[in-house]
Design a protein around this motif. Sequence first.
Motif, short mmCIF file in Angstrom:
data_model
loop_
_atom_site.label_atom_id
_atom_site.label_comp_id
_atom_site.label_asym_id
_atom_site.label_seq_id
_atom_site.Cartn_x
_atom_site.Cartn_y
_atom_site.Cartn_z
N ASP A 186 -6.37 4.15 13.04
CA ASP A 186 -7.84 3.66 12.58
C ASP A 186 -8.27 2.76 13.55
OD1 ASP A 186 -7.91 5.38 10.36
OD2 ASP A 186 -6.94 3.98 8.87
N PRO A 191 1.15 5.46 0.70
CA PRO A 191 0.37 6.40 1.27
C PRO A 191 -0.13 7.68 0.43
CG PRO A 191 2.71 6.79 1.70
CD PRO A 191 2.64 5.42 0.77
N ALA A 192 -1.41 7.90 0.55
CA ALA A 192 -1.67 9.03 -0.48
C ALA A 192 -1.19 10.27 0.08
CB ALA A 192 -3.29 9.13 -0.47
N LYS A 193 -0.72 10.27 1.60
CA LYS A 193 -0.31 11.47 1.92
C LYS A 193 1.09 12.01 1.47
CE LYS A 193 -0.16 15.21 4.95
NZ LYS A 193 -1.30 15.94 4.91
N ARG A 213 0.81 -1.17 -0.13
CA ARG A 213 0.19 -0.08 -0.03
C ARG A 213 0.91 1.13 -0.03
NH1 ARG A 213 -2.69 -3.53 3.30
NH2 ARG A 213 -5.02 -3.98 2.64
N ARG A 218 -2.63 6.46 8.17
CA ARG A 218 -4.15 6.41 7.94
C ARG A 218 -4.34 6.40 6.20
NH1 ARG A 218 -6.36 9.83 12.80
NH2 ARG A 218 -6.44 8.37 14.54
N SER A 219 -3.40 7.10 5.63
CA SER A 219 -3.62 7.48 4.21
C SER A 219 -3.24 6.48 3.19
CB SER A 219 -2.82 8.62 3.78
OG SER A 219 -1.49 8.46 3.67
N LEU A 220 -2.46 5.15 3.81
CA LEU A 220 -2.20 4.02 2.98
C LEU A 220 -3.40 3.70 2.19
CD1 LEU A 220 0.22 1.74 5.16
CD2 LEU A 220 0.70 3.55 3.43
N ARG A 221 -3.04 3.42 0.77
CA ARG A 221 -4.14 2.99 -0.06
C ARG A 221 -3.54 1.45 -0.81
NH1 ARG A 221 -6.21 5.58 3.01
NH2 ARG A 221 -7.66 7.36 2.84
#
Length: 239
Positions: free
Chosen positions: A177, A117-119, A115, A236-239
Amino acid sequence: MDDLERELRELSAWLRTPDPPDVTARVRARLAAPAPRRRRWRLFLAAALTAVVVAVLPPGRAALADAAAGLLRFAGIAIVTTPAPVSPTGTPSPLPSQRPAAVSEAQRKVRFPIRVPAKLGPPEQVFVADPDATGAHRVATLLYRGGALRIDAFDGRLDLAFHKGTSATGVSWVQVDGEFGVWVEAPHEVAYVDRAGAVRVETARLAASTLIWQMGGVSYRIEGDLTRPEAIEIARSLR
């Protein structure tokens, strides 16, 4: 005991257990037993309760960490606390059989989802390391900020993969989360644990602040010059 009782009550919301068996008859028999036998039973019960608390309760105080003899095993990482700060030993080296790979190739080389991170966006570099006999690699690493920020991911169901040494005041529990996580303050020593369970001293290095947590059976560690809120936001931003 008031603090411990409060923490146990808070822990109850995290536990999922089947309906307990009816042990009324056995408890009454124990209470009716002669005094020496009751004493042994109470000692056993106290020891068992202590073991359960140390195993599942996120310590809010240093006393509970000390009860675990300064050793915390969480998400495939062993954290050893010491009275004073530690420094790395040996000359740092890459993880075993580490090699660069594109994200798509790295995904084919590991048995867990990678994953991003979107961050932070796409990583600057990606590495895979420690392959088994089938060629499946144990660790995937994403690097950012010229390598100053790294995210290591590995199968959380495997044995220990990283070994950390830190001062007793440098470890605290956090939530990512809704799941337990561990925040380790800088500086601390980190070394790799190979498949045989031996700590690879040659990989030891001085690490920056680190957030450790699990998601979907995968263990993660974010390491870099970050505050605790910043690290949790990235996690928390992991996608």
